[in-house]
Every structure is written in structure tokens, then in C-alpha cells.
Design a protein around this motif. Structure first.
Motif, PDB file in Angstrom:
ATOM      1  N   PRO A  24       0.832  -1.206   0.000  1.00 51.74           N
ATOM      2  CA  PRO A  24       0.000   0.000   0.000  1.00 51.74           C
ATOM      3  C   PRO A  24       0.866   1.255   0.000  1.00 51.74           C
ATOM      4  N   THR A  25       0.430   2.286  -0.687  1.00 51.14           N
ATOM      5  CA  THR A  25       1.139   3.570  -0.697  1.00 51.14           C
ATOM      6  C   THR A  25       0.564   4.469   0.379  1.00 51.14           C
ATOM      7  N   ASP A  26       1.473   5.333   0.937  1.00 48.73           N
ATOM      8  CA  ASP A  26       1.004   6.157   2.064  1.00 48.73           C
ATOM      9  C   ASP A  26       1.582   7.592   2.058  1.00 48.73           C
ATOM     10  N   PRO A  27       1.634   8.327   0.994  1.00 44.37           N
ATOM     11  CA  PRO A  27       1.237   8.015  -0.381  1.00 44.37           C
ATOM     12  C   PRO A  27       2.382   7.486  -1.239  1.00 44.37           C
ATOM     13  N   TYR A  28       3.532   7.178  -0.593  1.00 53.65           N
ATOM     14  CA  TYR A  28       4.679   6.644  -1.323  1.00 53.65           C
ATOM     15  C   TYR A  28       5.109   5.317  -0.694  1.00 53.65           C
ATOM     16  N   VAL A  29       6.049   4.641  -1.342  1.00 51.16           N
ATOM     17  CA  VAL A  29       6.633   3.402  -0.828  1.00 51.16           C
ATOM     18  C   VAL A  29       8.137   3.602  -0.738  1.00 51.16           C
ATOM     19  N   ARG A  30       8.737   3.198   0.389  1.00 48.74           N
ATOM     20  CA  ARG A  30      10.166   3.427   0.622  1.00 48.74           C
ATOM     21  C   ARG A  30      10.865   2.075   0.789  1.00 48.74           C
ATOM     22  N   ILE A  31      11.756   1.762  -0.153  1.00 49.85           N
ATOM     23  CA  ILE A  31      12.448   0.481  -0.202  1.00 49.85           C
ATOM     24  C   ILE A  31      13.926   0.697   0.116  1.00 49.85           C
ATOM     25  N   GLY A  32      14.486  -0.109   1.037  1.00 49.18           N
ATOM     26  CA  GLY A  32      15.899  -0.037   1.374  1.00 49.18           C
ATOM     27  C   GLY A  32      16.607  -1.337   1.023  1.00 49.18           C
ATOM     28  N   ILE A  33      17.702  -1.245   0.264  1.00 41.94           N
ATOM     29  CA  ILE A  33      18.520  -2.410  -0.105  1.00 41.94           C
ATOM     30  C   ILE A  33      19.840  -2.277   0.631  1.00 41.94           C
ATOM     31  N   ASP A  34      20.031  -3.084   1.677  1.00 39.92           N
ATOM     32  CA  ASP A  34      21.137  -2.932   2.629  1.00 39.92           C
ATOM     33  C   ASP A  34      22.080  -4.135   2.546  1.00 39.92           C
ATOM     34  N   ALA A  93      21.323  13.708   8.528  1.00 42.03           N
ATOM     35  CA  ALA A  93      20.326  14.782   8.582  1.00 42.03           C
ATOM     36  C   ALA A  93      19.904  15.181   7.173  1.00 42.03           C
ATOM     37  N   ALA A  94      20.874  15.363   6.269  1.00 41.39           N
ATOM     38  CA  ALA A  94      20.551  15.724   4.886  1.00 41.39           C
ATOM     39  C   ALA A  94      19.856  14.572   4.170  1.00 41.39           C
ATOM     40  N   PHE A  95      20.297  13.345   4.445  1.00 39.24           N
ATOM     41  CA  PHE A  95      19.703  12.161   3.830  1.00 39.24           C
ATOM     42  C   PHE A  95      18.209  12.081   4.161  1.00 39.24           C
ATOM     43  N   GLN A  96      17.894  12.322   5.419  1.00 42.81           N
ATOM     44  CA  GLN A  96      16.491  12.256   5.827  1.00 42.81           C
ATOM     45  C   GLN A  96      15.703  13.459   5.318  1.00 42.81           C
ATOM     46  N   GLU A  97      16.282  14.644   5.442  1.00 39.89           N
ATOM     47  CA  GLU A  97      15.558  15.853   5.053  1.00 39.89           C
ATOM     48  C   GLU A  97      15.307  15.926   3.554  1.00 39.89           C
ATOM     49  N   GLN A  98      16.335  15.598   2.764  1.00 38.13           N
ATOM     50  CA  GLN A  98      16.249  15.800   1.323  1.00 38.13           C
ATOM     51  C   GLN A  98      15.667  14.607   0.564  1.00 38.13           C
ATOM     52  N   LEU A  99      15.774  13.388   1.139  1.00 37.33           N
ATOM     53  CA  LEU A  99      15.329  12.214   0.392  1.00 37.33           C
ATOM     54  C   LEU A  99      14.248  11.408   1.111  1.00 37.33           C
ATOM     55  N   LEU A 100      14.460  11.052   2.364  1.00 33.79           N
ATOM     56  CA  LEU A 100      13.511  10.160   3.024  1.00 33.79           C
ATOM     57  C   LEU A 100      12.228  10.866   3.466  1.00 33.79           C
ATOM     58  N   ALA A 101      12.364  12.014   4.113  1.00 31.31           N
ATOM     59  CA  ALA A 101      11.176  12.704   4.625  1.00 31.31           C
ATOM     60  C   ALA A 101      10.167  13.051   3.526  1.00 31.31           C
ATOM     61  N   PRO A 102      10.595  13.500   2.339  1.00 29.00           N
ATOM     62  CA  PRO A 102       9.612  13.800   1.289  1.00 29.00           C
ATOM     63  C   PRO A 102       8.771  12.593   0.870  1.00 29.00           C
ATOM     64  N   PHE A 103       9.284  11.359   1.098  1.00 27.75           N
ATOM     65  CA  PHE A 103       8.547  10.157   0.727  1.00 27.75           C
ATOM     66  C   PHE A 103       7.856   9.503   1.926  1.00 27.75           C
ATOM     67  N   ALA A 104       7.989  10.089   3.096  1.00 30.90           N
ATOM     68  CA  ALA A 104       7.362   9.549   4.303  1.00 30.90           C
ATOM     69  C   ALA A 104       5.890   9.944   4.358  1.00 30.90           C
ATOM     70  N   PRO A 105       5.092   9.266   5.192  1.00 34.02           N
ATOM     71  CA  PRO A 105       3.703   9.690   5.361  1.00 34.02           C
ATOM     72  C   PRO A 105       3.639  11.175   5.722  1.00 34.02           C
ATOM     73  N   GLY A 106       2.830  11.908   5.006  1.00 36.25           N
ATOM     74  CA  GLY A 106       2.753  13.350   5.214  1.00 36.25           C
ATOM     75  C   GLY A 106       3.730  14.126   4.372  1.00 36.25           C
ATOM     76  N   GLY A 107       4.640  13.438   3.679  1.00 32.54           N
ATOM     77  CA  GLY A 107       5.595  14.117   2.811  1.00 32.54           C
ATOM     78  C   GLY A 107       4.941  14.559   1.514  1.00 32.54           C
ATOM     79  N   TYR A 108       5.585  15.508   0.833  1.00 29.24           N
ATOM     80  CA  TYR A 108       5.002  16.071  -0.383  1.00 29.24           C
ATOM     81  C   TYR A 108       5.778  15.700  -1.647  1.00 29.24           C
TER      82      TYR A 108
END
Length: 222
Positions: A24-34, A93-108
Motif C-alpha cells: 500500500p502507498t502512504d502516499p509513497y513506498v520506501r524500499i531499502g537495499i542494505d 540529517a541531509a539524507f532524511q531531510e532531502q530524500l527520506l522525509a519527502p517520501f514519508a507519510p505526510g511528505g510532499y
């Protein structure tokens, strides 16, 4: 040129793509390949991206390597210090602010895929892009399950590979270094990764663990 994937690898990729496509999208999907260096993260992430796009999905593929700290900060504890490798490599901090947060629930969805080039040790700020609703973000890289990043991933993989094998791949890729895990030149990376595994338990937190020792026959372990 990368060789075409084997039938066994293609089958696993299609299985993974189908599973991600159904999330399900919320409204995005975040995939991590570690996984550790040389585990095959970037290659698998690119293949998964291709498989998802073939299903008609919009995908943004990025790497945490686009969010390194400057060399002076990365090596502040010493150029061979394992703690520094784990703690100081990335600007989280930049990784989360610039890439992860925009795709998190509530992100734009307004994101940047990179802000720094470690090869030249200079800022390299990507143009800000707008992701459409339903976009899948695929991120590859080390340390993606650090405590600071918990809760950021919808779905994730841990690539399990013998350390000697990963070092052999790194030497083949980079054209330098030692394939011996006990070599002093590898202490920063081997022990830094061991610190990460002990602290973050990424293989336990991942959605799936894949044995990627044989690139032609990856095995879904969990």
C-alpha cells in the motif's frame, strides 16, 4: 557491461517486484537495499527498479552514497578508524531531510537524490524534483538500518554475502585493495560493518534476507 541476469535471478527479481508492487502507498513506498560493501546492493536495486518500471510503476532510485560527509569529517577519528567509518561516513540529517522525509507519510514528494560527491569531496546538490503520488523510492547503500533510520522503510532487503567474497568484488570493482579480511587496509571497513551489525541487527529487521554469494542464483532465506 553488466551481463543479463540468469533465469534464477530473474525469477527472484520478479517475485520481489510483485511483492513491492502490492504494497500500500502512504502516499509513497520506501524500499531499502542494505548489506556490506560489495554485497551487490546497487546492482540489485537497479534490477528491481527496472522490474518495477516494467510493471508500470514510477520509481526513484537513489543511493545513500550521494549523502557522504566531507572527507575531513569522515576521517576525523583517523583514516582507518572503524568507529569513524560507521558513525561519521554519512550526513544522515541531509539524507532524511532531502530524500527520506519527502517520501514519508505526510511528505510532499519534493526531493533531491544527492547532495555530495565523495570522489571529488565537493558538494553536488541535485535539482529538486517532484515525485508523483504512488512513486516507489528505492535506496541502496550501507548502514540503512541505523537506529536513526528506524521506521523509515516500508520494505527492505539485507543481502547476506561472505566477507571474503565481498572484498574480492570490491577489489575487482575498484582495481585496488586487498581481498584479505584480516589485512590492515580493510580494518576500517570490516570492523565498522561489524559494529553496525552488532548495534543495528539489520538482518533481523529487514523484510527479507537474501543470500547473494552466487550472483546467478540468489536465494531468499527469509
Amino acid at each position: 557491461m553488466q551481463r543479463p541476469a540468469s533465469s534464477a535471478r530473474q525469477a527472484l527479481l520478479q517475485q520481489l517486484a510483485a511483492e513491492v508492487d502490492a504494497l500500500p502507498t502512504d502516499p509513497y513506498v520506501r524500499i531499502g537495499i542494505d548489506g556490506v560493501d560489495g554485497a551487490g546492493k546497487s546492482v540489485l536495486a537497479a534490477e528491481l527498479t527496472t522490474a518495477l518500471r516494467a510493471r508500470g510503476r514510477t520509481v526513484v532510485h537513489a543511493s545513500i552514497d550521494g549523502f557522504h560527509h566531507p572527507r575531513a569529517l569522515r576521517h576525523a577519528r583517523g583514516p582507518r578508524d572503524p568507529e569513524g567509518f560507521y558513525r561519521d561516513s554519512y550526513n544522515l540529517a541531509a539524507f532524511q531531510e532531502q530524500l527520506l522525509a519527502p517520501f514519508a507519510p505526510g511528505g510532499y514528494g519534493r526531493h533531491r537524490t544527492h547532495v555530495f560527491d565523495a570522489r571529488t569531496d565537493t558538494a553536488n546538490i541535485a535539482e529538486q524534483q517532484q515525485a508523483a503520488l504512488g512513486t516507489i523510492l528505492v535506496v541502496d547503500g550501507i548502514f540503512l538500518r541505523r537506529p536513526e533510520l528506524r521506521g523509515r522503510w516500508t520494505w527492505s532487503l539485507w543481502l547476506q554475502v561472505d566477507r571474503a567474497t565481498t572484498l574480492q568484488r570490491c577489489v575487482a570493482r575498484d582495481g585496488s585493495g586487498s581481498p584479505d579480511p584480516a589485512d590492515a587496509s580493510n580494518r576500517r571497513y570490516v570492523e565498522g560493518q561489524q559494529l553496525y551489525v552488532r548495534e543495528a541487527a539489520p538482518q533481523q529487521r529487514a523484510t527479507h534476507v537474501i543470500d547473494n554469494n552466487d550472483l546467478t542464483r540468489p536465494i531468499l532465506l527469509r
